[in-house]
Write a protein that holds these residues in place. Sequence first.
Motif, short mmCIF file in Angstrom:
data_model
loop_
_atom_site.label_atom_id
_atom_site.label_comp_id
_atom_site.label_asym_id
_atom_site.label_seq_id
_atom_site.Cartn_x
_atom_site.Cartn_y
_atom_site.Cartn_z
N THR A 1 0.86 -1.18 0.00
CA THR A 1 0.00 0.00 0.00
C THR A 1 0.89 1.23 0.00
OG1 THR A 1 -0.06 -0.27 2.36
CG2 THR A 1 -2.01 -0.95 1.17
N PRO A 2 0.73 2.07 -1.00
CA PRO A 2 1.54 3.28 -1.00
C PRO A 2 1.23 4.17 0.19
CG PRO A 2 0.37 2.97 -3.09
CD PRO A 2 -0.17 1.97 -2.14
N GLU A 3 -0.02 4.11 0.67
CA GLU A 3 -0.43 5.02 1.73
C GLU A 3 0.02 4.54 3.10
OE1 GLU A 3 -2.46 3.40 -0.20
OE2 GLU A 3 -3.52 4.79 -1.52
N SER A 4 0.26 3.24 3.21
CA SER A 4 0.50 2.68 4.52
C SER A 4 1.61 1.63 4.41
CB SER A 4 -0.81 2.07 5.04
OG SER A 4 -0.71 1.79 6.40
N PHE A 5 1.78 0.84 5.45
CA PHE A 5 2.85 -0.13 5.43
C PHE A 5 2.50 -1.35 4.59
CE2 PHE A 5 0.01 -1.46 8.66
CZ PHE A 5 -0.18 -0.34 9.45
N ASP A 6 3.53 -2.00 4.11
CA ASP A 6 3.33 -3.21 3.31
C ASP A 6 3.31 -4.43 4.23
OD1 ASP A 6 3.56 -1.44 1.35
OD2 ASP A 6 5.40 -2.25 0.48
N LEU A 7 2.73 -5.49 3.71
CA LEU A 7 2.85 -6.78 4.37
C LEU A 7 3.62 -7.68 3.44
CD1 LEU A 7 -0.79 -7.29 5.65
CD2 LEU A 7 1.14 -6.34 6.86
N HIS A 8 4.67 -8.26 3.94
CA HIS A 8 5.45 -9.11 3.04
C HIS A 8 6.02 -10.30 3.79
CE1 HIS A 8 9.31 -7.86 4.69
NE2 HIS A 8 8.77 -6.67 4.82
N PHE A 9 6.40 -11.28 3.00
CA PHE A 9 7.15 -12.41 3.53
C PHE A 9 8.60 -12.20 3.15
CE2 PHE A 9 3.34 -15.50 3.22
CZ PHE A 9 2.80 -14.91 4.34
N GLY A 10 9.48 -12.56 4.03
CA GLY A 10 10.89 -12.37 3.72
C GLY A 10 11.71 -13.48 4.35
N VAL A 11 12.97 -13.48 4.02
CA VAL A 11 13.86 -14.48 4.56
C VAL A 11 14.95 -13.77 5.32
CG1 VAL A 11 15.48 -16.31 4.02
CG2 VAL A 11 13.38 -16.09 2.72
N LEU A 12 15.12 -14.14 6.56
CA LEU A 12 16.18 -13.57 7.38
C LEU A 12 17.08 -14.73 7.81
CD1 LEU A 12 17.57 -11.45 9.11
CD2 LEU A 12 15.84 -11.82 10.84
N LEU A 13 18.28 -14.73 7.28
CA LEU A 13 19.20 -15.82 7.61
C LEU A 13 20.39 -15.23 8.34
CD1 LEU A 13 18.98 -17.77 4.29
CD2 LEU A 13 18.02 -18.44 6.48
N ASP A 14 20.46 -15.53 9.61
CA ASP A 14 21.60 -15.11 10.41
C ASP A 14 21.97 -16.31 11.29
OD1 ASP A 14 19.55 -15.18 12.22
OD2 ASP A 14 20.16 -13.35 13.27
N PRO A 15 22.95 -16.20 12.12
CA PRO A 15 23.34 -17.39 12.89
C PRO A 15 22.20 -18.04 13.64
CG PRO A 15 24.99 -15.71 13.09
CD PRO A 15 23.89 -15.10 12.29
N LEU A 16 21.35 -17.22 14.25
CA LEU A 16 20.26 -17.80 15.03
C LEU A 16 19.32 -18.62 14.16
CD1 LEU A 16 18.78 -17.99 17.75
CD2 LEU A 16 17.51 -15.95 17.09
N SER A 17 18.84 -18.00 13.07
CA SER A 17 17.86 -18.73 12.26
C SER A 17 18.52 -19.91 11.55
CB SER A 17 17.19 -17.79 11.27
OG SER A 17 18.12 -17.19 10.43
N ALA A 18 19.78 -19.75 11.15
CA ALA A 18 20.45 -20.88 10.49
C ALA A 18 20.55 -22.07 11.44
CB ALA A 18 21.83 -20.45 10.01
N LEU A 19 20.90 -21.76 12.68
CA LEU A 19 21.00 -22.82 13.68
C LEU A 19 19.66 -23.51 13.87
CD1 LEU A 19 22.66 -24.18 15.96
CD2 LEU A 19 21.83 -22.38 17.47
N MET A 20 18.63 -22.68 13.99
CA MET A 20 17.29 -23.23 14.25
C MET A 20 16.81 -24.03 13.04
SD MET A 20 15.20 -23.16 16.79
CE MET A 20 13.52 -23.69 17.09
N LEU A 21 17.14 -23.56 11.83
CA LEU A 21 16.73 -24.30 10.64
C LEU A 21 17.30 -25.70 10.66
CD1 LEU A 21 17.08 -21.78 7.66
CD2 LEU A 21 15.00 -22.76 8.58
N VAL A 22 18.57 -25.79 11.04
CA VAL A 22 19.19 -27.12 11.08
C VAL A 22 18.51 -27.98 12.12
CG1 VAL A 22 21.30 -28.35 11.58
CG2 VAL A 22 21.39 -26.26 10.23
N ILE A 23 18.26 -27.40 13.29
CA ILE A 23 17.62 -28.18 14.35
C ILE A 23 16.26 -28.70 13.86
CG2 ILE A 23 16.61 -28.08 16.65
CD1 ILE A 23 18.66 -25.91 17.32
N VAL A 24 15.46 -27.78 13.33
CA VAL A 24 14.10 -28.16 12.95
C VAL A 24 14.11 -29.19 11.83
CG1 VAL A 24 11.95 -27.34 11.94
CG2 VAL A 24 13.08 -26.01 13.71
#
Lengths: 100, 531, 152, 680
Positions: free
Chosen positions: D79-102
């Motif tokens: 929305t130009p007037e307001s905030f967007d809603l999006h899906f994204g990928v955040l890969l940092d040590p924490l999420s990478a570690l958790m991805l492997v665990i899961v």
Amino acid sequence: MVAVQYYLLLSGAIFCIGLFGILTRRNALFFLMSVELMLNAANINLVAFSFQYGNLTGQVFSLFITALAAAEVAVGIGIILVLYRNFGDVDVTKATTLRW
Amino acid sequence: MIIELLIGLCLLGTVVVLVSPSRYAPRLAAGWSLLPLVVSLLMYAGFNGRGNALLGGQLAYETMVSWVSLGPYALNWHVGLDGISMPLIVLSTVLTTAAIVSAWTPIEERENQFYGLVLFLEASLVGVFAALDFFVWFVFWEAVLVPMYFLIAIWGGPRRKYAAIKFFVYTNVASLVMFIGFFALIFGLGNSIQSLDMPAIAQALRAGELGSTGAIAPSTLKTLAFVAMFAGFAVKVPVVPVHTWLPDAHVEAPTPVSVLLAGVLLKMGTYALLRFNFTMLADVAQQYAPIIALFAVVSVIYGALLALAQQDLKRIVAYSSVSSMGYVILGLVAYTVYGVGGATFQMLSHGLISGLLFACVGVMYNITHTRMVDDMSGMADRMPVTTSMFVAGAFAYMGLPLTSGFLGEYFVFLGTFGADFPGAAWFTAISMFGIVIVAGYLLYAMQRTLFGSFSLETDYGADGVRTDGGENADEHLESEADHDVHRAAAHDIVPLAILLALVIVLGVAPEIAFGMIRDAVSPMLAAGGAG
Amino acid sequence: MTTRPRLNLGSHLIPGLVALALFVVLALVFLTASFPAPQGFDGAPITPSIGYAMFDLAGGQIPSESFLIAFEIIDLVLIAALAAAVMLARREGDGKLVGIEEIRTDGGHSRDSTTDADADPDSGSDAEVTNDTDPNTATGSDTATPTGEEAN
Amino acid sequence: MSVAEASTTAFAFEVAPAIAVLPLASFVIALFAGKYFPKKGALAGVTATGGSLLLSLWVMLTVAGGAYYNEEIYTLVSTPESFDLHFGVLLDPLSALMLVIVSLVSFLVHVFSLGYMNDEGERGLPRYYAGLGLFSFSMLAFVFADNLFMSFVFFELVGLCSWLLIGHWYREDAPPSAAKKAFLVTRFGDYFFLIGVVAVFATFGTATFAGSESFPVLAEEALTDGGAGGELSTFGLGAQTWFTVLGFLILGGVIGKSAQFPLHTWLPDAMEGPTPVSALIHAATMVAAGVYLVARMYGFYALSPTALAVIAFVGGFTALFAASMAVVKRDVKQVLAYSTISQYGYMMLGLGAGGYVAAVFHLMTHAFFKALLFLGAGAVIIAMHHRQDMWEMGGLREKLPVTYYTFLAGSLALAGIVPFAGFWSKDEVLYEALVHGLTDPLLLVAYLMGLIAVFFTGFYTFRMVLLTFHGEPRTHTARNPHLPGWNVKFPLVVLGILATVIGLTNMTPVAEATGLEIEFLHTWLEHGIEGLNSEHYGELLETVAGYSAAELSPLLAAALSLALALGGAGLAYSLYSGDRPDRHTDRLGDARTLLMNNYYQDEYQVWIAETFGTGVARLSDRFDQSIVDGAVNGVSSVSLFSGGRIRRIQTGIVSNYATLLTLGLVALLLVVGLTGGWFL
């Protein structure tokens, strides 16, 4: 010349007599007669005003009303016949099936 | 002229189906209803409108023909679409086809009349969403009631007469109130409008050209008109406390009619609110926003609580519609792009999901002959596909992400929480509790009807009406009812699957509809503050 | 059957007063109104003028509208009334007149057949129908108000 | 970094969404085509999660190379007037570690399910594997979510999967009920979470976790230099207070999902689901979602000492509370369920006490050893022909050696016995709580509760082990167990090894004592995207939240907790080690009744639900039927009644009508005459 008021009073009186007949009688034939009275009261009015304004229309109309009265009587008697057939009487107060 | 084609197709279909023999009517009606469906989809694909229809936006498929002159006001045939009405028209055509197909099983008498009325209903609904002249709009608005009345009164349940009359009188009185309110505005506008053209009226009102009528000052007149129109439309939505026609109508109506009733008819109310109250009288709406929001929140919570207390599956879904439509009102009042856009999106989404749920209940009813939660248990065992659809629909209703139900509500929350009116955050937070209650009653109902060990108690079984010629007369009731439980036919399932697919598509790619909605809604907001 | 009328003030008082009230009001209106002196016809022939006006002919000395169309319409009305009176007097359905069992409109064909075959079901049903009172009679007398009894 | 390297890292990140999409594909395959496959969709699941595991490892290696990734991949609404809603990928040590665990646990659970579900001839397998696939998809997507909106979306979806899988055996009465309860209780928490998400959007206009425009950063700026703070709408509250409120709102979802007091009641009931599901969802991953979420947005929580203290206190209390209930349970899965609640309490304690790394460490080790214990319990349940009462077992050690030794490894880890995984992580959590607690009495209380819970943990763990595997077999089934196949043993062995050695990655006491640089996890989490690493969190805790750590040797704390754990284990051994152990918990008397009834938590929650849910609903229904609808029907009754009266004017007698007409005429004439002045 007689003022138009008196004609009107006469017609009013005849009309009210006819009305009284309608209000108090139960026999449908009396109804018809009373209605005739009222129609004639109207005729008097028409003729009176015809005279008042020097215009013929009222007179002609009273003729038409006479004709209409004939038609009304014809239909009226037909209705009375039906009334009699359906209720075994010509008492108008008995024909109350149309009320609710 | 394509809108006229659309309406004409529906009307022609009405005639054709009415004169066709009853035994061909179901298939004929279904086939015919594909025509308006395809036309509306083509319209959707080729949609080129921009902006809001009432606020000088560029309309798609506009027709404006001068028709009659009524005293000082010219009467025009004016139809056209913007991003708000276009999705609703597609919703109407889709749900009509779905309703017609789902009526194949339950409707067993006077089929040609039934399907004819449904097509007539479709024509009226399309007309309501497309009309841009008040007179034209009002004709369609009232025309909706006629087929609906007969559909409930002829093919309905045991108390159908009561429900149909209640529905008709209720909504008709509401129309009267609304009509008075609107004409007060018309007279107040005086010479600044030359026709009953809704865009002209909206722009004149927004430009502040409202004069006083008699002894009533313009601001008072606006408020009174707003109240009258809100009251009138609130019945249709319905908003608590004028909602009680809805459960009766739903319970008594045959299921396909419930699909249309919940799916599209309720949207008429919110659509009209959006067009009349919230576009034309934006300043009044903003002034009284907390009060309107209060109505919305009460609808959400109270409707959900009522649904929680019900035993009849249809009543559950009916009351939850009251709850869901409360979100729409809440979104409208927010005057943010997510609020109003979300409200419109929620209309669409609720139309699909409630249609889906009603159709599911209908399929179950066709087979079990009961809708009472207490009578059934373990239906999942006998009708796995219907159960899956029901579960999916219920979760969509609960606002599960990646279904349109989630986004509709989420948009509304997003839009309302930060809205300008006092207490917006509190209203939003309280109304959100609806998502917990809705989960409560739907899960509870599903647990009791669908899961557990299979059993079914219906009058149908107890009557001793047997289909096996009494061979297994010694077997107890359960197995007898068991005998009658068969899988739903394919044509019962296909509409469910299509609706479910739409729900998921809208949930994953909301831009399909939200793009045009947002485009149509944003002019409202820009001018809303000034108006 | 209706009985001989007699003045019954108990039930006629109110209608009488109503009619009288109307008369009083009318009289009040008439007497308080003022009219100009009547124009009259100045001795012009009235009846011929009516004739001319009625048939839309020139020659009438008194002004009036033309009434040819009204005349024709009244003609139609009279005929319609006649037809209606006949219609009403006839019995519905089987085309027999009320109370006159034996009048036939079919040139007496069925009468012949009736005499030929005594056990003709037609005649039997005819008689039945004629003597049959309309079911409405029962309801009608049931719902009659007490005033109906008074007149007898 | 060379050009070639840059391109490969980019590629690893670009395919990262496939980590989640692969299980989604397996969901679709299992759902629609599962019944046509030889293993009913299991193979698709195994392949997909295996693929996810490989991709996750690749991503982890790439992250280890110092590359991070934070991109929007799909815009849901713009929305130009307001905030967007999006899906994204955040890969940092924490999420990478958790991805492997899961993905690892998910993969192993899929394999295990071959033994637990397929070999046991269960029905509805396509549905089961579809559920697992959908769960893996949702959980993995939750893990790499780059904003709070996406987190919420997948948070809810894992809830759905939990519902589906708990209620897998829907023909019985208990599982659907448990499923409903799980969904409802977590939904109640999610209600607050949803308010939180919406409020975050309304406050910050964004919900991204990372980057200079992310909400933790904006909040931090608002508090530290007040620059951006003026622009934020804080709903009439001070920035600090409002952020605390936001933190609490989101915490609602965390408490629900991670089964913290008072919303923990669903988790024991969730054990009605198939045991692999319990291992995957209700022990290792989904329940971790709450804790992971706090860790993910730790930069935000670190700003609010109040929120942190509450997290720590709730965590400490839950740890003790749940551990006490686990002491008396007879059902092996119930013991594990309460121990899960208890262990997540430790993680919350760690997070609240400022021990970000410690909590993540415990999250990791717990995922492995608890999955191991559940799978071990599953193997026992297979062997016991789906009986779960420990008093019907006994002596399984000889029959099921692989299960026994792996289960023992998991138990030692759970009890926190050196050198198994649980020791290192739990010890570090407690150490962090202690050093920060010495300056903050609330934290100290939380620490003490956590410390006492160590004793209970040791006790119930070994009570479970001893009752299940030691002594004489107490039933016929226990004497002739059904021996599990390779597909059961393989996951157990893998997890057993991990439970034994994974703690060695972060031996803080050893590092302290020897001065070696062996705190690998600390190092791992210290890096990462700016503002999303433990170093930054540490600064925040000190500067904004005002946390200060006392100087204390980790060895001391470690020794204390180890002693307690050994004490608990020793008590259990002395009580239950014989061939025919007594039911010692009976001696607890009323306390046992209280514990067996879970402190009547369910009762009072059901009571609340009945009173305020059903009760109010009934009342409002009655109100609706009588008052609201009554008013509507009343209007029609009044109309009908008055109509019925007024119609009596219609007598049907012509004379009366004529009278009325005449009267009307007279009246009209009078009115017109009087107003028109005729009678003058």
